[in-house]
Design a protein around this motif. Structure first.
Motif, short mmCIF file in Angstrom:
data_model
loop_
_atom_site.label_atom_id
_atom_site.label_comp_id
_atom_site.label_asym_id
_atom_site.label_seq_id
_atom_site.Cartn_x
_atom_site.Cartn_y
_atom_site.Cartn_z
N GLY A 95 36.52 62.61 42.52
CA GLY A 95 36.88 61.53 42.79
C GLY A 95 37.64 61.01 43.98
O GLY A 95 38.43 62.06 44.46
N ASP A 96 37.65 59.98 44.59
CA ASP A 96 38.68 59.62 45.79
C ASP A 96 39.87 58.62 45.49
O ASP A 96 40.75 58.96 46.16
N ASP A 97 39.85 58.15 44.26
CA ASP A 97 40.71 57.57 43.83
C ASP A 97 40.99 57.33 42.13
O ASP A 97 39.68 57.32 41.58
N TYR A 98 41.98 57.04 41.77
CA TYR A 98 42.16 56.97 40.07
C TYR A 98 42.95 55.83 39.69
O TYR A 98 44.16 55.73 40.16
N LEU A 99 42.50 54.96 38.94
CA LEU A 99 43.29 53.82 38.64
C LEU A 99 43.38 53.61 37.04
O LEU A 99 42.52 53.39 36.37
N PRO A 100 44.61 53.83 36.48
CA PRO A 100 44.72 54.22 35.00
C PRO A 100 44.62 52.52 34.54
O PRO A 100 44.84 51.56 34.96
N LYS A 101 43.90 52.44 33.35
CA LYS A 101 43.87 51.28 32.36
C LYS A 101 45.12 51.03 31.58
O LYS A 101 45.50 52.13 31.41
N PRO A 102 45.67 49.75 31.69
CA PRO A 102 45.22 48.62 32.02
C PRO A 102 45.60 48.51 33.48
O PRO A 102 46.68 49.20 34.06
N TYR A 103 45.04 47.42 34.31
CA TYR A 103 45.27 47.35 35.75
C TYR A 103 45.12 45.83 35.87
O TYR A 103 44.53 45.18 35.45
N ALA A 104 45.60 45.45 37.17
CA ALA A 104 45.48 44.26 37.69
C ALA A 104 44.23 44.09 38.71
O ALA A 104 44.00 45.02 39.46
N PHE A 105 43.20 43.14 38.43
CA PHE A 105 42.26 43.06 39.35
C PHE A 105 42.43 43.27 40.74
O PHE A 105 41.72 43.56 41.63
N SER A 106 43.52 42.64 41.12
CA SER A 106 43.88 42.62 42.67
C SER A 106 43.90 43.94 43.20
O SER A 106 43.75 44.15 44.67
N GLU A 107 44.74 44.73 42.23
CA GLU A 107 44.77 46.11 42.75
C GLU A 107 43.64 46.85 42.88
O GLU A 107 43.35 47.81 43.90
N LEU A 108 42.77 46.75 41.88
CA LEU A 108 41.49 47.19 41.93
C LEU A 108 40.48 47.00 43.16
O LEU A 108 39.96 47.54 43.82
N LEU A 109 40.64 45.74 43.37
CA LEU A 109 40.14 45.11 44.67
C LEU A 109 40.52 45.54 45.83
O LEU A 109 39.78 45.68 46.86
N ALA A 110 41.82 45.56 46.10
CA ALA A 110 42.31 46.26 47.21
C ALA A 110 41.97 47.73 47.32
O ALA A 110 41.76 48.33 48.48
N ARG A 111 42.08 48.51 46.28
CA ARG A 111 41.64 49.99 46.49
C ARG A 111 40.39 49.99 46.80
O ARG A 111 39.82 51.01 47.53
N VAL A 112 39.30 49.09 46.12
CA VAL A 112 37.85 49.09 46.60
C VAL A 112 37.75 48.96 48.12
O VAL A 112 36.88 49.65 48.89
N GLU A 113 38.49 47.76 48.54
CA GLU A 113 38.35 47.43 49.93
C GLU A 113 38.75 48.62 50.74
O GLU A 113 37.97 48.86 51.75
N VAL A 114 39.70 49.34 50.45
CA VAL A 114 40.28 50.42 51.07
C VAL A 114 39.09 51.55 51.34
O VAL A 114 39.07 52.22 52.14
#
Length: 225
Positions: A95-114
């Protein structure tokens, strides 16, 4: 950008698909590991977002198999398992990044864009440029308008990460993990202090601001000229 969401929770998947599409990102969906592996192998995506716990084939197994096949699409792992050991296991699986649940969609979006931007940005790039600001990763020199700007080591790392992701929102969590190597929030104002110092150094005597605070989201460095 086109992404693949591998998520067995249909309600969560529907929400993510809709939210990404509203953000201008095309999102396909697979509801189990086997389907996700097939779609990730047969189609081209900029980023894969995958739940760790999946039916038919778990998320880490899917990632490992993709890597074995020579598919290096950036992968972001979503999981309710958020301890440091869980993150390390996920990253070591490919994996390249790891985001624990629960999360804010704004952060998920930012990480996906990066991650999507990283796909097209070779790590061997030596010089980053944003407007008239230039950072040399080898010499550790920073110049703006030809004028050298001395930075402390942490300030240099902060600016390097921001410029690597120029034009994208960088969250506090991303900065803590990638600049300070913290995998938790120490609840201090360390980021705000360093961003303020960095901003004063790279924008002093210059009319065009580059480093912006995105209220409620994070920071962004961008040339508006």
């Amino acid at each position: 950008m086109k992404i693949l969401i591998i998520e067995d929770d249909l309600e969560a998947a529907a929400y993510l698909t809709k939210a990404f599409r509203e953000a201008g990102i095309v999102a396909d969906h697979a509801s189990d590991g086997e389907s996700g592996l097939f779609m990730g192998s047969e189609n081209t995506y900029d980023v894969i977002v995958i739940d760790r716990m999946l039916p038919r084939r778990d998320g880490l197994s899917v990632i490992s198999e993709l890597r074995r096949k020579g598919i290096h699409t950036p992968v972001l792992i979503l999981s309710a398992l958020g301890q440091v050991d869980d993150r390390v296991t996920g990253l070591r699986a490919g994996g390249d990044d790891y985001l624990p649940k629960p999360y804010a969609f704004s952060e998920l979006l930012a990480r996906v864009e990066v991650l999507g931007r990283r796909k097209g940005t070779p790590e061997q790039d030596v010089i980053y440029r944003v407007g008239d600001l230039e950072l040399d990763r080898l010499s550790h020199e920073v110049r703006r308008g030809g004028k050298e700007i001395p930075l402390q080591p942490r300030e240099f790392r902060l600016l390097e990460y921001l410029m690597k992701n120029a034009g994208q929102v960088v969250t506090r969590t991303m900065l803590l993990e990638n600049v300070w190597d913290y995998h938790f929030d120490p609840q201090t104002n360390v980021i705000d202090v360093h961003v303020s110092r960095l901003r004063s150094k790279i924008e002093k005597d210059f009319s065009q601001p580059l480093l912006k605070t995105i209220r409620g989201a994070g920071y962004m460095i961008k040339d508006e000229g």
